[in-house]
Write an enzyme that holds these catalytic residues in place. Sequence first.
Site, PDB file in Angstrom:
ATOM      1  N   TYR A 107     105.190 -68.982 -22.783  1.00 18.10           N
ATOM      2  CA  TYR A 107     105.237 -70.225 -23.582  1.00 18.10           C
ATOM      3  C   TYR A 107     106.443 -70.209 -24.517  1.00 18.10           C
ATOM      4  O   TYR A 107     107.224 -71.168 -24.553  1.00 18.10           O
ATOM      5  CB  TYR A 107     103.933 -70.357 -24.378  1.00 18.10           C
ATOM      6  CG  TYR A 107     103.833 -71.649 -25.171  1.00 18.10           C
ATOM      7  CD1 TYR A 107     103.420 -72.833 -24.563  1.00 18.10           C
ATOM      8  CD2 TYR A 107     104.153 -71.681 -26.523  1.00 18.10           C
ATOM      9  CE1 TYR A 107     103.321 -74.010 -25.287  1.00 18.10           C
ATOM     10  CE2 TYR A 107     104.059 -72.849 -27.252  1.00 18.10           C
ATOM     11  CZ  TYR A 107     103.640 -74.011 -26.634  1.00 18.10           C
ATOM     12  OH  TYR A 107     103.552 -75.184 -27.356  1.00 18.10           O
TER      13      TYR A 107
ATOM     14  N   SER B 128     109.638 -70.533 -22.599  1.00 17.58           N
ATOM     15  CA  SER B 128     109.846 -71.898 -22.085  1.00 17.58           C
ATOM     16  C   SER B 128     110.308 -72.828 -23.201  1.00 17.58           C
ATOM     17  O   SER B 128     111.180 -73.679 -23.008  1.00 17.58           O
ATOM     18  CB  SER B 128     108.567 -72.440 -21.433  1.00 17.58           C
ATOM     19  OG  SER B 128     107.573 -72.745 -22.405  1.00 17.58           O
TER      20      SER B 128
HETATM   21  N1  LIG Z   1      99.187 -78.596 -30.566  1.00 16.72           N
HETATM   22  C1  LIG Z   1     100.084 -77.765 -31.074  1.00 16.72           C
HETATM   23  O1  LIG Z   1      99.809 -76.996 -32.010  1.00 16.72           O
HETATM   24  C2  LIG Z   1     101.478 -77.735 -30.520  1.00 16.72           C
HETATM   25  C3  LIG Z   1     102.441 -77.022 -31.227  1.00 16.72           C
HETATM   26  C4  LIG Z   1     103.742 -76.970 -30.748  1.00 16.72           C
HETATM   27  C5  LIG Z   1     104.075 -77.647 -29.589  1.00 16.72           C
HETATM   28  N2  LIG Z   1     103.115 -78.323 -28.916  1.00 16.72           N
HETATM   29  C6  LIG Z   1     103.519 -79.023 -27.694  1.00 16.72           C
HETATM   30  O2  LIG Z   1     103.102 -80.363 -27.771  1.00 16.72           O
HETATM   31  C7  LIG Z   1     102.942 -80.892 -26.445  1.00 16.72           C
HETATM   32  C8  LIG Z   1     101.601 -81.611 -26.355  1.00 16.72           C
HETATM   33  O3  LIG Z   1     100.576 -80.663 -26.493  1.00 16.72           O
HETATM   34  P1  LIG Z   1      99.131 -81.001 -27.079  1.00 16.72           P
HETATM   35  O4  LIG Z   1      98.941 -80.129 -28.241  1.00 16.72           O
HETATM   36  O5  LIG Z   1      98.955 -82.458 -27.225  1.00 16.72           O
HETATM   37  O6  LIG Z   1      98.215 -80.401 -25.912  1.00 16.72           O
HETATM   38  P2  LIG Z   1      97.219 -81.131 -24.912  1.00 16.72           P
HETATM   39  O7  LIG Z   1      96.253 -81.954 -25.657  1.00 16.72           O
HETATM   40  O8  LIG Z   1      96.701 -80.064 -24.022  1.00 16.72           O
HETATM   41  O9  LIG Z   1      98.171 -82.117 -24.109  1.00 16.72           O
HETATM   42  C9  LIG Z   1      99.125 -81.670 -23.172  1.00 16.72           C
HETATM   43  C10 LIG Z   1      99.107 -82.618 -21.994  1.00 16.72           C
HETATM   44  O10 LIG Z   1     100.086 -82.177 -21.039  1.00 16.72           O
HETATM   45  C11 LIG Z   1      99.694 -82.723 -19.797  1.00 16.72           C
HETATM   46  N3  LIG Z   1     100.120 -81.876 -18.697  1.00 16.72           N
HETATM   47  C12 LIG Z   1      99.792 -80.576 -18.465  1.00 16.72           C
HETATM   48  N4  LIG Z   1     100.334 -80.168 -17.311  1.00 16.72           N
HETATM   49  C13 LIG Z   1     101.010 -81.247 -16.797  1.00 16.72           C
HETATM   50  C14 LIG Z   1     101.761 -81.460 -15.623  1.00 16.72           C
HETATM   51  N5  LIG Z   1     101.950 -80.501 -14.696  1.00 16.72           N
HETATM   52  N6  LIG Z   1     102.311 -82.696 -15.434  1.00 16.72           N
HETATM   53  C15 LIG Z   1     102.127 -83.656 -16.324  1.00 16.72           C
HETATM   54  N7  LIG Z   1     101.412 -83.535 -17.453  1.00 16.72           N
HETATM   55  C16 LIG Z   1     100.863 -82.336 -17.668  1.00 16.72           C
HETATM   56  C17 LIG Z   1      98.160 -82.825 -19.815  1.00 16.72           C
HETATM   57  O11 LIG Z   1      97.847 -84.134 -19.402  1.00 16.72           O
HETATM   58  P3  LIG Z   1      96.957 -84.456 -18.091  1.00 16.72           P
HETATM   59  O12 LIG Z   1      95.894 -83.383 -17.980  1.00 16.72           O
HETATM   60  O13 LIG Z   1      96.392 -85.796 -18.449  1.00 16.72           O
HETATM   61  O14 LIG Z   1      97.890 -84.476 -16.950  1.00 16.72           O
HETATM   62  C18 LIG Z   1      97.793 -82.643 -21.270  1.00 16.72           C
HETATM   63  O15 LIG Z   1      96.983 -83.673 -21.757  1.00 16.72           O
HETATM   64  C19 LIG Z   1     103.077 -79.692 -25.512  1.00 16.72           C
HETATM   65  O16 LIG Z   1     104.384 -79.656 -24.967  1.00 16.72           O
HETATM   66  C20 LIG Z   1     102.873 -78.497 -26.429  1.00 16.72           C
HETATM   67  O17 LIG Z   1     103.500 -77.332 -25.961  1.00 16.72           O
HETATM   68  C21 LIG Z   1     101.825 -78.396 -29.354  1.00 16.72           C
END
Ligand SMILES: NC(=O)c1ccc[n+]([C@@H]2O[C@H](COP(=O)([O-])OP(=O)(O)OC[C@H]3O[C@@H](n4cnc5c(N)ncnc54)[C@H](OP(=O)(O)O)[C@@H]3O)[C@@H](O)[C@H]2O)c1
Length: 256
Positions: free
Chosen positions: A160, A163
Amino acid sequence: MTVSTESFDLSGRVALITGAAGGLGQSFARTLHQAGASLVLCSRDADRSELVGLANELDGSHRLSVDVTSSDSIQAAFSQLDDLGVVIDLLINNAGIAISGEAHRLDDAAWDAVVGTNLSGAWAMAQQVANRLIDKQMDGSIVNVASILGSQPSKGTAPYSISKAGVLQMTRSLALEWARYNIRVNSISPGYIETDINREFLQSDGGAAQLKKIPTRRIGLAEDLSGPLLLLASSAGKHMTGSNIVVDGGHSCLSL
Ligand SMILES: NC(=O)c1ccc[n+]([C@@H]2O[C@H](COP(=O)([O-])OP(=O)(O)OC[C@H]3O[C@@H](n4cnc5c(N)ncnc54)[C@H](OP(=O)(O)O)[C@@H]3O)[C@@H](O)[C@H]2O)c1
């Protein structure tokens, strides 16, 4: 010089958000909709109930299935948009996954899935959007969702963190190449915000220990990203490209 709130207006812009049904994606969609953008909301399954609910809430939004790890899926999604005459001029590369574990024990599938989604997926989406904007001589903006783990690694998160480090360098590389086409490329690096991606970790002892280290003494909220997102997406940030905005309550300021 005065700064008008109009510079944050996104009327006439068409934004595509990957992972729109997720925790941060839904919040990004609401923010961009409120600022006047038309939305293309993406999920691997456009009929996912969260996506359907969001599209109903944000009237006029279009739902699209796209798996960012599959070039066939990406091609099919952009062909659909081409057929509809929809040109994306604001891309939010938000889809992401995390697989944790000790680096020497993680298998190839874990590496491929994390890097394939978070880095290669964002790259492929950016290419599709930029190619069309360059062909049509249109300006655009791309916002990549990175992470503070892209700058500072944490044990157990190697694929992670790697990436997301790639996402930060991709942001700068693409900013450099596409500035001449008026396509701005920036990133946001959130700290911890509770969503499906990290709920289990944050509720563990290790997660609780991490949260105690945040200088502002609170976990982030999805809405904490709204202002930075709007700045990067809109003409308010028109001279920003290759930038990364950290939104983490000071978490990454910790001394080593
Ligand atoms: N939450 C945090 O603390 C945090 C911190 C730093 C960065 N981030 C980043 O923020 C972004 C959003 O994360 P989140 O926290 O909202 O997590 P999340 O609720 O798990 O949402 C991530 C979404 O990515 C989609 N996804 C996964 N694999 C995919 C694929 N192969 N193709 C297309 N869509 C895909 C999924 O949507 P579907 O299942 O509907 O396809 C999922 O709903 C991510 O890039 C994460 O690394 C999050």
